[in-house]
Design a protein around this motif. Structure first.
Motif, short mmCIF file in Angstrom:
data_model
loop_
_atom_site.label_atom_id
_atom_site.label_comp_id
_atom_site.label_asym_id
_atom_site.label_seq_id
_atom_site.Cartn_x
_atom_site.Cartn_y
_atom_site.Cartn_z
N ALA A 86 75.48 18.66 -91.18
CA ALA A 86 75.96 19.13 -92.48
C ALA A 86 76.13 20.65 -92.46
CB ALA A 86 75.00 18.71 -93.59
N ARG A 87 75.22 21.33 -91.79
CA ARG A 87 75.31 22.79 -91.70
C ARG A 87 76.52 23.22 -90.86
NH1 ARG A 87 70.79 23.51 -89.53
NH2 ARG A 87 71.46 23.93 -87.38
N ASN A 88 76.72 22.53 -89.75
CA ASN A 88 77.88 22.85 -88.90
C ASN A 88 79.19 22.58 -89.63
OD1 ASN A 88 76.17 23.58 -86.81
ND2 ASN A 88 76.22 21.56 -85.85
N LEU A 89 79.21 21.51 -90.41
CA LEU A 89 80.41 21.19 -91.18
C LEU A 89 80.66 22.26 -92.24
CD1 LEU A 89 82.71 19.23 -91.79
CD2 LEU A 89 81.17 17.99 -93.32
N PHE A 90 79.59 22.76 -92.85
CA PHE A 90 79.72 23.83 -93.84
C PHE A 90 80.35 25.07 -93.21
CE2 PHE A 90 77.24 26.44 -97.21
CZ PHE A 90 78.39 26.51 -97.98
N THR A 91 79.90 25.40 -92.01
CA THR A 91 80.46 26.55 -91.29
C THR A 91 81.95 26.35 -91.02
OG1 THR A 91 78.34 26.99 -90.21
CG2 THR A 91 80.30 27.97 -89.22
N LEU A 92 82.29 25.16 -90.53
CA LEU A 92 83.69 24.86 -90.23
C LEU A 92 84.54 24.91 -91.49
CD1 LEU A 92 85.83 23.92 -88.19
CD2 LEU A 92 85.12 21.56 -88.63
N LEU A 93 84.00 24.41 -92.60
CA LEU A 93 84.74 24.42 -93.86
C LEU A 93 85.00 25.86 -94.32
CD1 LEU A 93 85.92 23.04 -96.39
CD2 LEU A 93 83.61 23.11 -97.38
N LEU A 94 83.98 26.71 -94.28
CA LEU A 94 84.13 28.09 -94.73
C LEU A 94 85.17 28.84 -93.88
CD1 LEU A 94 80.42 29.06 -95.48
CD2 LEU A 94 82.21 28.45 -97.12
N VAL A 95 85.13 28.62 -92.58
CA VAL A 95 86.09 29.27 -91.69
C VAL A 95 87.51 28.77 -92.00
CG1 VAL A 95 86.85 29.52 -89.30
CG2 VAL A 95 84.42 29.68 -89.86
N SER A 96 87.63 27.47 -92.21
CA SER A 96 88.95 26.89 -92.51
C SER A 96 89.48 27.38 -93.85
CB SER A 96 88.85 25.36 -92.51
OG SER A 96 88.41 24.87 -91.26
N GLU A 97 88.60 27.46 -94.84
CA GLU A 97 89.02 27.97 -96.15
C GLU A 97 89.50 29.42 -96.04
OE1 GLU A 97 89.45 26.03 -98.47
OE2 GLU A 97 87.79 24.67 -98.90
N ALA A 98 88.76 30.22 -95.28
CA ALA A 98 89.16 31.62 -95.09
C ALA A 98 90.51 31.72 -94.38
CB ALA A 98 88.08 32.36 -94.31
N ALA A 99 90.74 30.82 -93.43
CA ALA A 99 92.01 30.83 -92.69
C ALA A 99 93.18 30.48 -93.63
CB ALA A 99 91.95 29.84 -91.54
N VAL A 100 92.99 29.49 -94.49
CA VAL A 100 94.03 29.13 -95.46
C VAL A 100 94.32 30.31 -96.38
CG1 VAL A 100 94.55 27.66 -97.44
CG2 VAL A 100 93.55 26.66 -95.40
N GLY A 101 93.25 30.94 -96.85
CA GLY A 101 93.43 32.10 -97.72
C GLY A 101 94.14 33.24 -97.01
N ALA A 102 93.84 33.43 -95.73
CA ALA A 102 94.48 34.51 -94.96
C ALA A 102 95.97 34.27 -94.80
CB ALA A 102 93.81 34.63 -93.59
N VAL A 103 96.35 33.03 -94.52
CA VAL A 103 97.77 32.70 -94.40
C VAL A 103 98.49 32.94 -95.72
CG1 VAL A 103 99.42 30.84 -94.00
CG2 VAL A 103 97.40 31.04 -92.54
N ALA A 104 97.87 32.49 -96.81
CA ALA A 104 98.46 32.70 -98.14
C ALA A 104 98.58 34.20 -98.44
CB ALA A 104 97.61 32.02 -99.20
N LEU A 105 97.56 34.96 -98.06
CA LEU A 105 97.59 36.41 -98.30
C LEU A 105 98.74 37.08 -97.56
CD1 LEU A 105 96.22 38.91 -99.51
CD2 LEU A 105 94.79 39.02 -97.45
N ILE A 106 98.96 36.69 -96.32
CA ILE A 106 100.07 37.25 -95.54
C ILE A 106 101.40 36.95 -96.21
CG2 ILE A 106 101.33 37.05 -93.36
CD1 ILE A 106 98.62 36.58 -91.99
N ILE A 107 101.54 35.72 -96.72
CA ILE A 107 102.80 35.32 -97.36
C ILE A 107 103.06 36.15 -98.61
CG2 ILE A 107 103.98 33.44 -98.56
CD1 ILE A 107 102.57 31.50 -96.65
N VAL A 108 102.04 36.28 -99.48
CA VAL A 108 102.27 36.98 -100.75
C VAL A 108 102.43 38.48 -100.57
CG1 VAL A 108 101.07 35.21 -102.07
CG2 VAL A 108 99.79 37.21 -101.26
N GLU A 109 101.81 39.04 -99.54
CA GLU A 109 101.89 40.49 -99.35
C GLU A 109 103.16 40.91 -98.61
OE1 GLU A 109 99.98 42.72 -100.65
OE2 GLU A 109 98.61 41.28 -101.56
N PHE A 110 103.63 40.08 -97.70
CA PHE A 110 104.77 40.47 -96.87
C PHE A 110 106.09 39.77 -97.23
CE2 PHE A 110 101.05 41.44 -94.26
CZ PHE A 110 101.32 42.75 -93.88
N PHE A 111 105.99 38.62 -97.91
CA PHE A 111 107.21 37.86 -98.22
C PHE A 111 107.31 37.49 -99.71
CE2 PHE A 111 105.78 36.82 -93.89
CZ PHE A 111 106.84 37.34 -93.16
#
Length: 373
Positions: free
Chosen positions: A238-263
Motif C-alpha cells: 500500500a505504501r509503494n502504491l501511494f508513492t507510485l500514485l503521487l509520482v503519477s499525479e505529479a507527472a500528469v500535473g506537469a504535462v498539464a502545466l507545460i500545455i497551459v504555459e506554452f500552448f
C-alpha cells in the motif's frame, strides 16, 4: 446492499429518487441558482443560461442513475461494460452536438438535448446490465430502503457529498467575483465585452476538469488494490502504491502545466475562439497561465484526498477537501480581488493549491509512517 443467508441474492439496490428530487429543486429555483453562479452577466447570457439549464435538468435523473450504477457494475466484475456504457453516452453526445446545434439550428437547446440523450443511453445500458448481473438477482425487496444498511453507507456518502458541495461553493464564489470585478474593469465593464471573463474562466475550468478527471481516475483505481493489501496485512505494498500514485499525479500535473504555459493560444483555438476579439485572447492566455500554474500541486492534492478514503480516513480526506474549497477556495476568491481586482480571482486558485499542498504534505508524511509500522 444486503445478501441473503444462502449468499445467492442481493436484497437492496439504491434507487434514483435523489435524481428526481434534485431535478425538481433545479426547476423550481432556476433563476436563483443561475444568479448564484453568475448567469446574469447580461440579458443575452441569462436567456441562453435558462434555455440550457432547463433541458439539462431534465437529464439529471438519468445522469445520476448512470453514475450510481457504474461502480456497482464494476464491483460485479464487469469494468469493461462500465467503461463502455459511459463512453457510449459520451460518443452519442459528441455526434449529436453538431447535428442538433447546426443541423437542426437548436442552439443551446441542441447542446443540452445532445447531452441528455447520451445520459439516457448510459442509464439504459445500466438498466440492461442490472437485469443480467452475475452475482445479483433482483427481487421486489431490492428496491426498498433498509434502515440498517442506510446507517452504514450514509456516513461515507455524506463525506463525499461535503467534498463535492464545497467545490460548488468555491465555483459560485469565483463566478460571482468574476461578474462583480469584471464589471469594474475598464475593458470588460463595456457591454460588448462583459461576457468575456465568464466565458474564458469557463473554458479554463473545463480544461482543469479534464486534467483532474485523469487524476481522480488514477486514484480511484487504487482503491480496491489498497483495500485488498491492507486486508492482507501488506502495508508495504500500500505504501509503494501511494508513492507510485503521487509520482503519477505529479507527472500528469506537469504535462498539464507545460500545455497551459506554452500552448495557451492553441487551447483557446480548440474552444472556437478564432473570431473573438483581441481582449478575449489576451485575457484567456493570462487566465490559463495564472489560474492553472499550480497544476502539479492540484493533482497531488486530489490524489491524496482519494487515497486517504481508500485507507478508511474519510474524515481526514473530507476535512482537507473542504479546507481547500471552502476556507481557501472561497476565502481567497473573495479576498484577493479586493486588492488585485479581476486578476485576484485568477490568483485565488494557485494560492489555494499551494496552501493545501502544505497541509497535504503533512498528512502524506504521517500516512507513510503509519504504513511503515
Amino acid at each position: 446492499m444486503r445478501r441473503k443467508k444462502n449468499g445467492t441474492k442481493i436484497e437492496y439496490i439504491p434507487g434514483d429518487g435523489a435524481g428526481l428530487l434534485l431535478a425538481a429543486i433545479y426547476l423550481l429555483f432556476m433563476n436563483p441558482i443561475l444568479t448564484l453562479f453568475g448567469g446574469r452577466v447580461n440579458e443575452e447570457t441569462f436567456y441562453h443560461s435558462r434555455e440550457y439549464f432547463f433541458y439539462i435538468t431534465l437529464g439529471v435523473p438519468f445522469y445520476m442513475f448512470g453514475q450510481a450504477m457504474n461502480p456497482i457494475i464494476r464491483s460485479d466484475g464487469s469494468p469493461k461494460f462500465a467503461m463502455i456504457s459511459t463512453l457510449a453516452g459520451a460518443a452519442v453526445n459528441i455526434v449529436l452536438d453538431p447535428l442538433f446545434i447546426f443541423g437542426f439550428h437548436w442552439g443551446m437547446m441542441g447542446a443540452a438535448v445532445a447531452t441528455v440523450t447520451g445520459q439516457v443511453l448510459t442509464a439504459a445500458l445500466s438498466i440492461w446490465y442490472l437485469c443480467h448481473m452475475k452475482a445479483v438477482k433482483l427481487s421486489r425487496e431490492s428496491f426498498g430502503i433498509h434502515v440498517s444498511l442506510t446507517k452504514r453507507y450514509l456516513p461515507l456518502g455524506i463525506c463525499s457529498f461535503l467534498s463535492q458541495i464545497s467545490l460548488v461553493a468555491a465555483m459560485a464564489a469565483i463566478n460571482n467575483m468574476i461578474q462583480k470585478y469584471g464589471a469594474m474593469d475598464e475593458i470588460f465593464g463595456q457591454a460588448q465585452y462583459a461576457q468575456i471573463p465568464m466565458a474564458v474562466v469557463g473554458i479554463v475550468m473545463k480544461f482543469f476538469q479534464i486534467v483532474i478527471s485523469i487524476a481522480v481516475g488514477m486514484a480511484a483505481g487504487c482503491i480496491p488494490i489498497v483495500g485488498y493489501n491492507i486486508g492482507a496485512g501488506r502495508k508495504d505494498r500500500a505504501r509503494n502504491l501511494f508513492t507510485l500514485l503521487l509520482v503519477s499525479e505529479a507527472a500528469v500535473g506537469a504535462v498539464a502545466l507545460i500545455i497551459v504555459e506554452f500552448f495557451p493560444r492553441q487551447l483557446i483555438a480548440l474552444f472556437g475562439a478564432a473570431n473573438e476579439s483581441v481582449y478575449y485572447t489576451e485575457f484567456a492566455v493570462k487566465a490559463f497561465r495564472i489560474y492553472l500554474c499550480m497544476m502539479i500541486f492540484a493533482c497531488v492534492n486530489k490524489g491524496t484526498f482519494i487515497y486517504l478514503q481508500s485507507l478508511g480516513k474519510a474524515l481526514a480526506s473530507t476535512m482537507l477537501s473542504m479546507v481547500r474549497e471552502v476556507v481557501f477556495g472561497v476565502g481567497f476568491a473573495l479576498l484577493l480581488p479586493v486588492f488585485f481586482g479581476l486578476d485576484g480571482v485568477l490568483y485565488s486558485m494557485p494560492v489555494s493549491d499551494v496552501l493545501t499542498f502544505l497541509m497535504s504534505a503533512a498528512v502524506i508524511a504521517y500516512t507513510y509512517r503509519e504504513l511503515k509500522q
